[in-house]
Design a protein around this motif. Structure first.
Motif, PDB file in Angstrom:
ATOM      1  N   ASP A  11      28.472  -8.415 -12.306  1.00 35.49           N
ATOM      2  CA  ASP A  11      29.404  -8.616 -11.192  1.00 35.49           C
ATOM      3  C   ASP A  11      30.597  -7.665 -11.231  1.00 35.49           C
ATOM      4  O   ASP A  11      31.281  -7.503 -10.235  1.00 35.49           O
ATOM      5  N   LYS A  12      30.823  -7.000 -12.367  1.00 34.75           N
ATOM      6  CA  LYS A  12      31.922  -6.026 -12.349  1.00 34.75           C
ATOM      7  C   LYS A  12      31.522  -4.727 -11.607  1.00 34.75           C
ATOM      8  O   LYS A  12      32.354  -3.876 -11.362  1.00 34.75           O
ATOM      9  N   ASN A  13      30.256  -4.615 -11.252  1.00 32.65           N
ATOM     10  CA  ASN A  13      29.806  -3.472 -10.460  1.00 32.65           C
ATOM     11  C   ASN A  13      29.797  -3.793  -8.956  1.00 32.65           C
ATOM     12  O   ASN A  13      29.360  -2.982  -8.156  1.00 32.65           O
ATOM     13  N   ILE A  76      30.960   8.505 -18.379  1.00 31.94           N
ATOM     14  CA  ILE A  76      30.525   8.195 -19.738  1.00 31.94           C
ATOM     15  C   ILE A  76      29.039   7.848 -19.747  1.00 31.94           C
ATOM     16  O   ILE A  76      28.286   8.316 -20.581  1.00 31.94           O
ATOM     17  N   SER A  77      28.606   7.007 -18.799  1.00 30.79           N
ATOM     18  CA  SER A  77      27.167   6.775 -18.658  1.00 30.79           C
ATOM     19  C   SER A  77      26.867   6.482 -17.187  1.00 30.79           C
ATOM     20  O   SER A  77      27.710   5.937 -16.474  1.00 30.79           O
ATOM     21  N   SER A  78      25.666   6.850 -16.751  1.00 33.19           N
ATOM     22  CA  SER A  78      25.299   6.705 -15.345  1.00 33.19           C
ATOM     23  C   SER A  78      25.428   5.253 -14.904  1.00 33.19           C
ATOM     24  O   SER A  78      24.962   4.351 -15.593  1.00 33.19           O
ATOM     25  N   THR A  79      26.042   5.079 -13.756  1.00 31.73           N
ATOM     26  CA  THR A  79      26.175   3.734 -13.230  1.00 31.73           C
ATOM     27  C   THR A  79      26.434   3.776 -11.734  1.00 31.73           C
ATOM     28  O   THR A  79      26.430   4.848 -11.126  1.00 31.73           O
ATOM     29  N   MET A  80      26.627   2.624 -11.137  1.00 33.45           N
ATOM     30  CA  MET A  80      26.971   2.562  -9.725  1.00 33.45           C
ATOM     31  C   MET A  80      27.907   1.396  -9.462  1.00 33.45           C
ATOM     32  O   MET A  80      28.009   0.464 -10.257  1.00 33.45           O
ATOM     33  N   LEU A  81      28.608   1.512  -8.340  1.00 36.90           N
ATOM     34  CA  LEU A  81      29.402   0.393  -7.843  1.00 36.90           C
ATOM     35  C   LEU A  81      28.943   0.099  -6.432  1.00 36.90           C
ATOM     36  O   LEU A  81      28.738   1.020  -5.646  1.00 36.90           O
ATOM     37  N   ASP A 100      31.237   0.495   6.115  1.00 35.62           N
ATOM     38  CA  ASP A 100      31.852  -0.573   5.322  1.00 35.62           C
ATOM     39  C   ASP A 100      30.997  -0.985   4.120  1.00 35.62           C
ATOM     40  O   ASP A 100      31.383  -1.864   3.358  1.00 35.62           O
ATOM     41  N   ILE A 101      29.848  -0.335   3.949  1.00 43.95           N
ATOM     42  CA  ILE A 101      29.006  -0.594   2.771  1.00 43.95           C
ATOM     43  C   ILE A 101      28.964   0.699   1.951  1.00 43.95           C
ATOM     44  O   ILE A 101      28.543   1.745   2.457  1.00 43.95           O
ATOM     45  N   ILE A 102      29.429   0.619   0.719  1.00 43.79           N
ATOM     46  CA  ILE A 102      29.533   1.824  -0.113  1.00 43.79           C
ATOM     47  C   ILE A 102      28.785   1.624  -1.431  1.00 43.79           C
ATOM     48  O   ILE A 102      29.002   0.626  -2.128  1.00 43.79           O
ATOM     49  N   PHE A 103      27.897   2.552  -1.713  1.00 43.31           N
ATOM     50  CA  PHE A 103      27.278   2.603  -3.038  1.00 43.31           C
ATOM     51  C   PHE A 103      27.815   3.857  -3.713  1.00 43.31           C
ATOM     52  O   PHE A 103      27.438   4.974  -3.346  1.00 43.31           O
ATOM     53  N   LEU A 104      28.701   3.697  -4.671  1.00 45.56           N
ATOM     54  CA  LEU A 104      29.256   4.861  -5.375  1.00 45.56           C
ATOM     55  C   LEU A 104      28.463   5.063  -6.665  1.00 45.56           C
ATOM     56  O   LEU A 104      28.380   4.172  -7.503  1.00 45.56           O
ATOM     57  N   MET A 105      27.870   6.250  -6.799  1.00 42.55           N
ATOM     58  CA  MET A 105      27.058   6.522  -7.974  1.00 42.55           C
ATOM     59  C   MET A 105      27.779   7.515  -8.885  1.00 42.55           C
ATOM     60  O   MET A 105      28.359   8.489  -8.416  1.00 42.55           O
ATOM     61  N   ALA A 106      27.734   7.244 -10.174  1.00 39.29           N
ATOM     62  CA  ALA A 106      28.413   8.089 -11.153  1.00 39.29           C
ATOM     63  C   ALA A 106      27.395   8.565 -12.181  1.00 39.29           C
ATOM     64  O   ALA A 106      26.691   7.744 -12.771  1.00 39.29           O
ATOM     65  N   ILE A 107      27.325   9.876 -12.343  1.00 38.70           N
ATOM     66  CA  ILE A 107      26.307  10.448 -13.233  1.00 38.70           C
ATOM     67  C   ILE A 107      26.951  11.532 -14.093  1.00 38.70           C
ATOM     68  O   ILE A 107      27.670  12.389 -13.575  1.00 38.70           O
TER      69      ILE A 107
END
Lengths: 152, 104
Positions: A11-13, A76-81, A100-107
């Motif tokens: 749930d923190k994502n 630091i490691s691949s993830t998403m919000l 209004d719907i956002i998927f932020l991906m971090a790689i």
């Protein structure tokens, strides 16, 4: 992607009530949350890398959804919000719709295909599925969003 | 005869658009009753690699790419419809229709 997704999505994502007023503010706020979550070491640097990607072509893929993503050495490691913003934001979307719907991906830059990256790729593909998108839009709690993401 | 389509998708970062474009091509090819195989060239490398016979048997090739296609020599002599990944994400039906129109 069941087990692996539950490993790295909790749930923190999920951010159900983002109050950003602009695209940049949304990315900035979410970058900060990623730093708080321990996924990003320097939210400001990550934010800049995401905007750099955004400046190449929009990540507003239509139907009120955007998938900003940054390949950044601050990750630091691949993830998403996942985030839902309380107002629709201008995003130069492919279909002109506001977001209004956002998927932020971090790689991280050297990620050549670990499990997380594979799941982000799969999730991207799922966004072309109208039934999946409808269920995401209808979900009213972070528990429901998590459940939908974990079913994939 | 059912049209056979093969496609390659590739975007700059190889994370999102490569896979969205692949899914959208499959979705609309299926709707039109065409057979389709899609190779993704993304951050995880070449996946669902098209065999030479897949390519040889195809009526049309779609390159949904924002970057250069790897191992492009496999497609020599084929009719290729080239389009950007964003266009395919926005309108998968148009991409399929335009590609097929090229060989009709």
């Amino acid at each position: 992607m069941n087990e692996q997704l539950s490993d790295f999505i909790s749930d923190k994502n999920i951010v159900m009530n983002l109050h950003a007023r602009t695209r940049d503010e949304a990315i900035k706020d979410l970058s900060f949350i990623l730093q708080k979550n321990g996924s990003v070491s320097d939210s400001d640097n990550f934010y800049k890398d995401v905007l750099k990607r955004e400046s190449m072509t929009t990540t507003g893929i239509g139907k009120n959804i955007a998938i900003p993503h940054g390949q950044s050495k601050s990750v630091i490691s691949s993830t998403m919000l996942f985030a839902r913003n309380d107002q629709k934001l201008e995003w130069n979307s492919l279909d002109g719709s506001k977001v209004d719907i956002i998927f932020l991906m971090a790689i991280p830059p050297d990620d050549q295909g670990d499990e997380h990256l594979r799941m982000l790729a799969k999730l991207s593909g799922k966004l072309m599925d109208d039934a999946f998108v409808d269920s995401i839009k209808k979900a009213s709690s972070s528990e429901q969003i998590l459940k939908i993401l974990r079913q994939q | 005869m059912t049209k056979k389509i093969v496609a390659v998708t590739a975007c700059i970062a190889g994370i999102a658009h490569t896979y969205m474009a692949a899914e959208n091509l499959k979705k609309y090819a299926k709707k039109e009753g065409y057979s389709i195989k899609v190779e993704t060239q993304g951050a995880m490398g070449l996946e669902n690699r098209l065999s030479q016979s897949d390519i040889d048997d195809a009526d049309v090739v779609i390159f949904a790419v924002d970057t250069t296609v790897q191992e492009a020599d496999r497609f020599e002599g084929k009719k290729v419809y080239k389009v950007g990944t964003s266009a395919v994400v926005k309108d998968g039906k148009a991409a399929i229709d335009n590609a097929v129109a090229q060989v009709e």
